[in-house]
Design a protein around this motif. Structure first.
Motif, PDB file in Angstrom:
ATOM      1  N   UNK A  35      -2.622 -10.403  -7.262  1.00 38.34           N
ATOM      2  CA  UNK A  35      -3.210  -9.737  -6.111  1.00 38.34           C
ATOM      3  C   UNK A  35      -2.152  -9.449  -5.041  1.00 38.34           C
ATOM      4  N   UNK A  36      -1.221 -10.373  -4.860  1.00 39.71           N
ATOM      5  CA  UNK A  36      -0.156 -10.162  -3.882  1.00 39.71           C
ATOM      6  C   UNK A  36       0.769  -9.026  -4.313  1.00 39.71           C
ATOM      7  N   UNK A  37       1.048  -8.946  -5.636  1.00 40.28           N
ATOM      8  CA  UNK A  37       1.882  -7.845  -6.112  1.00 40.28           C
ATOM      9  C   UNK A  37       1.155  -6.505  -6.011  1.00 40.28           C
ATOM     10  N   UNK A  38      -0.152  -6.493  -6.241  1.00 44.16           N
ATOM     11  CA  UNK A  38      -0.923  -5.268  -6.040  1.00 44.16           C
ATOM     12  C   UNK A  38      -0.896  -4.846  -4.584  1.00 44.16           C
ATOM     13  N   UNK A  39      -0.954  -5.815  -3.693  1.00 41.64           N
ATOM     14  CA  UNK A  39      -0.890  -5.507  -2.269  1.00 41.64           C
ATOM     15  C   UNK A  39       0.471  -4.913  -1.901  1.00 41.64           C
ATOM     16  N   UNK A  40       1.540  -5.498  -2.441  1.00 43.33           N
ATOM     17  CA  UNK A  40       2.878  -4.940  -2.208  1.00 43.33           C
ATOM     18  C   UNK A  40       2.975  -3.533  -2.795  1.00 43.33           C
ATOM     19  N   UNK A  41       2.379  -3.329  -3.984  1.00 37.15           N
ATOM     20  CA  UNK A  41       2.392  -2.007  -4.596  1.00 37.15           C
ATOM     21  C   UNK A  41       1.701  -0.958  -3.738  1.00 37.15           C
ATOM     22  N   UNK A  42       0.585  -1.318  -3.109  1.00 37.62           N
ATOM     23  CA  UNK A  42      -0.109  -0.376  -2.234  1.00 37.62           C
ATOM     24  C   UNK A  42       0.762  -0.003  -1.037  1.00 37.62           C
ATOM     25  N   UNK A  43       1.467  -0.978  -0.485  1.00 39.55           N
ATOM     26  CA  UNK A  43       2.357  -0.705   0.656  1.00 39.55           C
ATOM     27  C   UNK A  43       3.593   0.084   0.232  1.00 39.55           C
ATOM     28  N   UNK A  44       3.938   0.009  -1.060  1.00 38.33           N
ATOM     29  CA  UNK A  44       5.157   0.663  -1.554  1.00 38.33           C
ATOM     30  C   UNK A  44       4.964   2.141  -1.846  1.00 38.33           C
TER      31      UNK A  44
END
Length: 326
Positions: free
Chosen positions: A183-192
């Protein structure tokens, strides 16, 4: 094998000389302007006493002649000691390492996106040269090439964040985000998504235009006509013969554009509040934190030189005749 080993040794030696030259130029250029970090620190502390600024210069070794400062800096650099950042109140190496991962994530995503889509678009345009599809791709590439990064970034924020509410406008992750690692990596992906796309558009256009012209040129070569004469299908001709040869100039451009992408990341990281080296460099310039600037420029130059070395090795692997003789 001996030829390949000598090629690698020669490239490593050239890379070392380039890094040394960049370090010398950076040190000289950053120490030419009047004033230093002692003036900034004295002004920040509200101190107008010249004696306070002189004491700071003596503490940080800024009262020494420029030649002595350079020798001290090179001696420290050989020990991988990049000095101390007074604005971050920590060693420069630690400050860089805290931000390097974010910049590498942004740049690698952007360059991968630009390279893959650029090669694909250029391949399609070159194969359909003179047709409507070629015209559409060429116009899109021209628009991407001519669009300023800051304007594109602000436009994407206005569209996808303010109007549609689909993507976050800044930062690397949601503040207070908790949950499983995925979930944290998905969140980073959205910001990226927005900063990576903004940084990639300009280079995507360059790769697409270069790949298109390269495909058109290679498609007219004798060995391609021979492959067609032997009854090979058009798809296999482009896949086996045209693509690999047409990508050689694009690979060369890939290595050359890494340095430009580092400069572009300063703008993108500032617009999207991305916690990378670009944003830190922007702040260090106004604070006259020379040690931090020298450290960032040194690490950036190493990254660029290493990337170009890898591109040279990949180039020689694709076409050994060019690489080993280069």
């Amino acid at each position: 094998m001996p030829s390949y080993a000598s090629f690698l040794i020669r490239r490593l030696f050239q890379s070392f000389l380039i890094v040394v030259g960049i370090v010398i130029i950076n040190f000289v250029v950053l120490n030419i302007p009047p004033g230093d970090m002692a003036d900034v620190m004295a002004g920040t502390a509200g101190g107008g006493d010249p004696g306070y600024a002189d004491a700071l210069r003596e503490e940080f070794g800024l009262d020494e002649p420029i030649t002595v400062q350079f020798v001290n800096y090179m001696t420290s650099l050989l020990r991988l000691d990049l000095g101390y950042s007074f604005t971050r109140n920590m060693p420069v190496m630690q400050a860089i390492m805290d931000r390097l991962g974010a910049t590498l994530l942004l740049m690698s995503t952007a360059i991968l996106l630009a390279f893959v889509l650029g090669v694909l678009m250029g391949m399609i345009a070159g194969k359909n040269a003179g047709k409507p599809l070629d015209a559409v791709i060429s116009v899109l590439a021209l628009i991407g090439y001519a669009t300023p990064l800051f304007w594109l970034g602000l436009l994407l924020i206005l569209l996808f964040t303010i109007n549609l509410g689909w993507l976050p406008s800044g930062g690397m992750k949601t503040i207070g985000m908790r949950g499983p690692w995925w979930q944290q990596w998905l969140d980073i992906g959205e910001h990226l998504i927005l900063p990576a796309f903004t940084l990639a558009v300009f280079y995507l256009a360059i790769f697409a235009r270069l790949m298109r012209s390269s495909v058109i040129e290679v498609a007219g070569q004798d060995f391609v006509r021979t492959a067609r004469a032997k009854g090979m299908t058009e798809g296999r001709v482009y896949l086996r013969h045209v693509t690999a040869n047409a990508m050689l100039p694009v690979l060369t451009m890939l290595g050359l554009q890494i340095g430009g992408m580092l400069g572009g990341s300063v703008v993108v990281e500032t617009i999207f509040s991305w916690p990378g080296l670009g944003r830190m460099t922007y702040d260090a310039i106004f604070a006259r934190d020379v040690n931090l600037l020298l450290g960032v420029l040194f690490m950036s130059s190493v990254c660029v030189v290493v990337t170009n070395l890898l591109v040279d090795l990949l180039y020689s692997w694709i076409d050994p005749r060019i690489g080993l003789n280069g």
